[in-house]
Design an enzyme around this catalytic site. Structure first.
Site, PDB file in Angstrom:
ATOM      1  N   LYS A  92       0.876  -1.167   0.000  1.00  0.00           N
ATOM      2  CA  LYS A  92       0.000   0.000   0.000  1.00  0.00           C
ATOM      3  C   LYS A  92       0.914   1.216   0.000  1.00  0.00           C
ATOM      4  O   LYS A  92       1.718   1.388   0.900  1.00  0.00           O
ATOM      5  CB  LYS A  92      -0.863   0.051   1.267  1.00  0.00           C
ATOM      6  CG  LYS A  92      -1.676  -1.209   1.507  1.00  0.00           C
ATOM      7  CD  LYS A  92      -3.147  -0.907   1.386  1.00  0.00           C
ATOM      8  CE  LYS A  92      -4.037  -2.117   1.579  1.00  0.00           C
ATOM      9  NZ  LYS A  92      -3.678  -3.341   0.932  1.00  0.00           N
ATOM     10  N   GLY A 121      -1.735  -0.777  -9.496  1.00  0.00           N
ATOM     11  CA  GLY A 121      -3.125  -1.230  -9.582  1.00  0.00           C
ATOM     12  C   GLY A 121      -4.046  -0.074  -9.211  1.00  0.00           C
ATOM     13  O   GLY A 121      -3.581   1.056  -8.986  1.00  0.00           O
ATOM     14  N   ILE A 146      -2.473  -8.924 -11.319  1.00  0.00           N
ATOM     15  CA  ILE A 146      -2.931 -10.260 -11.725  1.00  0.00           C
ATOM     16  C   ILE A 146      -4.455 -10.357 -11.626  1.00  0.00           C
ATOM     17  O   ILE A 146      -5.050 -11.286 -12.159  1.00  0.00           O
ATOM     18  CB  ILE A 146      -2.275 -11.385 -10.886  1.00  0.00           C
ATOM     19  CG1 ILE A 146      -2.681 -11.299  -9.412  1.00  0.00           C
ATOM     20  CG2 ILE A 146      -0.765 -11.371 -11.034  1.00  0.00           C
ATOM     21  CD1 ILE A 146      -2.385 -12.573  -8.628  1.00  0.00           C
ATOM     22  N   ASP A 147      -5.080  -9.411 -10.936  1.00  0.00           N
ATOM     23  CA  ASP A 147      -6.545  -9.465 -10.771  1.00  0.00           C
ATOM     24  C   ASP A 147      -7.278  -8.940 -12.015  1.00  0.00           C
ATOM     25  O   ASP A 147      -8.466  -9.210 -12.183  1.00  0.00           O
ATOM     26  CB  ASP A 147      -6.977  -8.619  -9.569  1.00  0.00           C
ATOM     27  CG  ASP A 147      -6.219  -8.971  -8.293  1.00  0.00           C
ATOM     28  OD1 ASP A 147      -5.763 -10.116  -8.190  1.00  0.00           O
ATOM     29  OD2 ASP A 147      -6.083  -8.100  -7.425  1.00  0.00           O
ATOM     30  N   ARG A 182     -10.312 -38.088  -7.215  1.00  0.00           N
ATOM     31  CA  ARG A 182     -10.563 -37.052  -6.213  1.00  0.00           C
ATOM     32  C   ARG A 182     -11.117 -35.767  -6.815  1.00  0.00           C
ATOM     33  O   ARG A 182     -10.925 -35.489  -7.988  1.00  0.00           O
ATOM     34  CB  ARG A 182      -9.255 -36.690  -5.505  1.00  0.00           C
ATOM     35  CG  ARG A 182      -8.923 -37.678  -4.411  1.00  0.00           C
ATOM     36  CD  ARG A 182      -7.597 -37.334  -3.782  1.00  0.00           C
ATOM     37  NE  ARG A 182      -7.357 -38.209  -2.649  1.00  0.00           N
ATOM     38  CZ  ARG A 182      -6.156 -38.473  -2.147  1.00  0.00           C
ATOM     39  NH1 ARG A 182      -5.079 -37.949  -2.702  1.00  0.00           N
ATOM     40  NH2 ARG A 182      -6.033 -39.258  -1.112  1.00  0.00           N
ATOM     41  N   GLY A 190      -7.251 -12.938  -6.909  1.00  0.00           N
ATOM     42  CA  GLY A 190      -8.110 -12.125  -7.765  1.00  0.00           C
ATOM     43  C   GLY A 190      -8.824 -11.030  -7.005  1.00  0.00           C
ATOM     44  O   GLY A 190      -9.606 -10.281  -7.565  1.00  0.00           O
ATOM     45  N   ARG A 191      -8.617 -11.008  -5.696  1.00  0.00           N
ATOM     46  CA  ARG A 191      -9.326 -10.077  -4.824  1.00  0.00           C
ATOM     47  C   ARG A 191     -10.827 -10.254  -5.025  1.00  0.00           C
ATOM     48  O   ARG A 191     -11.292 -11.385  -5.008  1.00  0.00           O
ATOM     49  CB  ARG A 191      -8.868  -8.643  -5.128  1.00  0.00           C
ATOM     50  CG  ARG A 191      -8.450  -7.913  -3.909  1.00  0.00           C
ATOM     51  CD  ARG A 191      -7.704  -6.640  -4.131  1.00  0.00           C
ATOM     52  NE  ARG A 191      -8.024  -5.930  -5.354  1.00  0.00           N
ATOM     53  CZ  ARG A 191      -7.734  -4.660  -5.555  1.00  0.00           C
ATOM     54  NH1 ARG A 191      -7.164  -3.969  -4.582  1.00  0.00           N
ATOM     55  NH2 ARG A 191      -7.989  -4.071  -6.687  1.00  0.00           N
ATOM     56  N   ARG A 292      -9.756 -32.731  -1.831  1.00  0.00           N
ATOM     57  CA  ARG A 292      -8.519 -32.127  -1.328  1.00  0.00           C
ATOM     58  C   ARG A 292      -8.532 -30.675  -1.778  1.00  0.00           C
ATOM     59  O   ARG A 292      -9.065 -30.368  -2.853  1.00  0.00           O
ATOM     60  CB  ARG A 292      -7.269 -32.812  -1.899  1.00  0.00           C
ATOM     61  CG  ARG A 292      -7.060 -34.234  -1.439  1.00  0.00           C
ATOM     62  CD  ARG A 292      -6.616 -34.286   0.025  1.00  0.00           C
ATOM     63  NE  ARG A 292      -6.293 -35.637   0.436  1.00  0.00           N
ATOM     64  CZ  ARG A 292      -7.170 -36.525   0.908  1.00  0.00           C
ATOM     65  NH1 ARG A 292      -8.453 -36.199   1.003  1.00  0.00           N
ATOM     66  NH2 ARG A 292      -6.765 -37.727   1.283  1.00  0.00           N
ATOM     67  N   GLN A 300       1.157 -17.225  -7.901  1.00  0.00           N
ATOM     68  CA  GLN A 300       0.463 -16.582  -9.028  1.00  0.00           C
ATOM     69  C   GLN A 300       1.042 -15.205  -9.349  1.00  0.00           C
ATOM     70  O   GLN A 300       0.784 -14.644 -10.404  1.00  0.00           O
ATOM     71  CB  GLN A 300      -1.032 -16.433  -8.708  1.00  0.00           C
ATOM     72  CG  GLN A 300      -1.731 -17.755  -8.586  1.00  0.00           C
ATOM     73  CD  GLN A 300      -3.032 -17.652  -7.813  1.00  0.00           C
ATOM     74  OE1 GLN A 300      -4.100 -17.606  -8.396  1.00  0.00           O
ATOM     75  NE2 GLN A 300      -2.956 -17.601  -6.495  1.00  0.00           N
TER      76      GLN A 300
HETATM   77  O1  F6P Z   1      -4.060  -7.584  -5.905  1.00  0.00           O
HETATM   78  C1  F6P Z   1      -3.155  -8.609  -6.138  1.00  0.00           C
HETATM   79  C2  F6P Z   1      -3.246  -9.670  -5.075  1.00  0.00           C
HETATM   80  O2  F6P Z   1      -2.326 -10.682  -5.370  1.00  0.00           O
HETATM   81  C3  F6P Z   1      -4.626 -10.238  -4.860  1.00  0.00           C
HETATM   82  O3  F6P Z   1      -4.993 -11.160  -5.833  1.00  0.00           O
HETATM   83  C4  F6P Z   1      -4.481 -10.799  -3.469  1.00  0.00           C
HETATM   84  O4  F6P Z   1      -5.722 -10.844  -2.811  1.00  0.00           O
HETATM   85  C5  F6P Z   1      -3.588  -9.803  -2.797  1.00  0.00           C
HETATM   86  O5  F6P Z   1      -2.882  -9.130  -3.818  1.00  0.00           O
HETATM   87  C6  F6P Z   1      -2.597 -10.423  -1.844  1.00  0.00           C
HETATM   88  O6  F6P Z   1      -1.917  -9.377  -1.240  1.00  0.00           O
HETATM   89  P1  F6P Z   1      -0.674  -9.598  -0.269  1.00  0.00           P
HETATM   90  O7  F6P Z   1       0.534  -9.841  -1.119  1.00  0.00           O
HETATM   91  O8  F6P Z   1      -0.600  -8.324   0.472  1.00  0.00           O
HETATM   92  O9  F6P Z   1      -0.962 -10.788   0.577  1.00  0.00           O
END
Ligand code: F6P
Length: 402
Positions: A92, A121, A146-147, A182, A190-191, A292, A300
């Site tokens: 942030k 972002g 990535i979101d 399984r 992806g938030r 599982r 990611q």
């Molecule tokens: O916004 C990118 C992202 O990777 C989201 O997909 C995920 O929820 C978040 O950031 C994870 O953030 P952090 O690295 O602070 O755990």
């Protein structure tokens, strides 16, 4: 128009594959115009450190040949291959109160920048836009995440590589899932947007894809429908199943749920047994369903940037430099209908702020998008269309207001 001599570049928010490729492209294009490029370390923190005298600005200069490797690989241009960001980032880019803000503005002044390129972002671009307004900075934004949830652009840096990572994970899980009949539940990032789960899931051959836009929470009805879908697959001979769930899907109570994939795996196992107990022949072997779960996590955000992300990074980097050369500031570089364009950052940030205020995703998956239709046509369970909210309508309403 005063000639450009020196521009700054920073990366902000969570890292993602392709950031270094953008930096590389900007440096190449800017150096060819005879401009200096100053790399700001750790986003806005870097300005504070410059203000404190912790950095000699000359040491922050990035050049096309600044990354040479010794020996016979000298001159190897590695930046486009490497994930992460050589500049460092801040999750942030928030500053704490007026003193820190003043220090950031002072650091910017000290660097004598003619313009700043911020790769970020929606959240971090919002903060940097605010600083730029206060400091009179000539700002250009480049979307990364990535979101893929930055509004006004169809593509963001890093998304394609993350899709590839989800796709590869599903491929790798297929054989262990098949060997033990399984159900593998894979939770992806992806938030509050489902782009990554939807694209990665379709590419990787998932049987079920849950995204917040289509399945906001794991209701008992949804779990039952998933089990019915799995029962149908089993009857047709596919004894295993791949289930992708986006982290933004909430729990049964409608609240965000930590490890939603694990909850889903347990719910599927439990509901499968209950269905079997009904005595209905369609569910006669569902008591054998074993689940599982795994959280794909920060893997990611890493991985070798795909060719597609490197191309996007090159095109976005070039466009950012061109905009500066044209004196067109306060723009966000975007991908639209197969072309690189730019949008007014004020409009983008106004939409982002309004969406954040309402706690809605600024660029959700459209429920009637091509990929949703593709998933349904392929027989992938993505939720029941009759009981869904339409996020597109909400976003249109928000955009009309700003
Ligand atoms: O916004 C990118 C992202 O990777 C989201 O997909 C995920 O929820 C978040 O950031 C994870 O953030 P952090 O690295 O602070 O755990």
């Amino acid at each position: 128009m005063t000639p450009i001599q020196r521009i700054g570049i920073l990366t902000s928010g969570g890292d993602c594959p392709g950031l270094n490729a953008v930096i590389r492209a900007v440096v190449k294009c800017a150096n060819r115009r005879g401009w200096d490029v100053i790399g700001i370390p750790y986003s806005t923190d870097g300005f504070m450190q410059v203000a404190d005298g912790q950095y000699d600005p000359e040491h922050l200069r990035l050049t096309d040949h600044g990354y040479d490797i010794p020996g016979i690989l000298q001159g190897l241009d590695v930046l486009q291959f490497l994930s992460g960001t050589i500049l460092g980032s801040l999750s942030k880019s928030r500053f704490d109160g007026p003193d820190q803000m003043a220090k950031i503005l002072a650091g910017y002044e000290k660097l004598n920048l003619d313009a700043l390129i911020a790769i970020g972002g929606d959240g971090s671009l919002d903060i940097i836009y605010d600083l730029a307004q206060r400091g009179g900075w000539n700002l250009i934004g480049i979307p990364k995440t990535i979101d893929n949830d930055v509004p006004f652009t169809e593509k963001s840096i890093g998304f394609n590589t993350a899709v590839q990572t989800v796709n590869s994970a599903l491929y790798d899980l297929t054989f262990t899932a098949a060997s033990h009949d399984r159900v593998m539940v894979v939770e992806v990032m992806g938030r509050d947007a489902g782009h990554l789960a939807l694209h990665g899931g379709i590419a990787g051959g998932a049987d079920v894809i849950l995204i917040p836009e289509l399945v906001p929470n794991l209701s008992p009805l949804v779990v039952t429908q998933i089990c019915q879908h799995i029962a149908d697959l089993r009857q047709r001979g596919r004894k295993f199943a791949l289930v992708v769930v986006a982290e933004g899907v909430h729990g049964e109570d409608g609240k965000p749920k930590h490890l939603i994939g694990e909850s889903l795996a347990t719910a599927i196992a439990d509901r499968s047994r209950t269905l079997c107990q009904t005595g209905d022949t369609a569910y006669c072997d569902m008591d054998r369903v074993e689940t599982r779960s795994m959280v794909l996590g920060h893997i990611q955000r890493s991985g070798i940037p795909t060719a597609s992300d490197r191309l996007l990074a090159s095109a976005f980097g070039r466009k950012a430099v061109d905009l500066i050369a044209e004196g067109r500031y306060n723009r966000l570089v975007v991908w639209e209908a197969g072309r690189v364009r730019s949008k007014d950052l004020s409009d983008v940030i106004a939409t982002v702020r309004e969406c954040h205020l309402r706690s809605i995703c600024p660029s959700p998956v459209e429920t009637d998008s091509t990929m949703v239709k593709v998933a349904r046509s392929l027989g992938i369970y993505v939720g029941n269309p009759d009981t869904l909210p339409d996020p597109k309508a909400v976003i249109q309403e928000v955009s009309a207001m700003v």
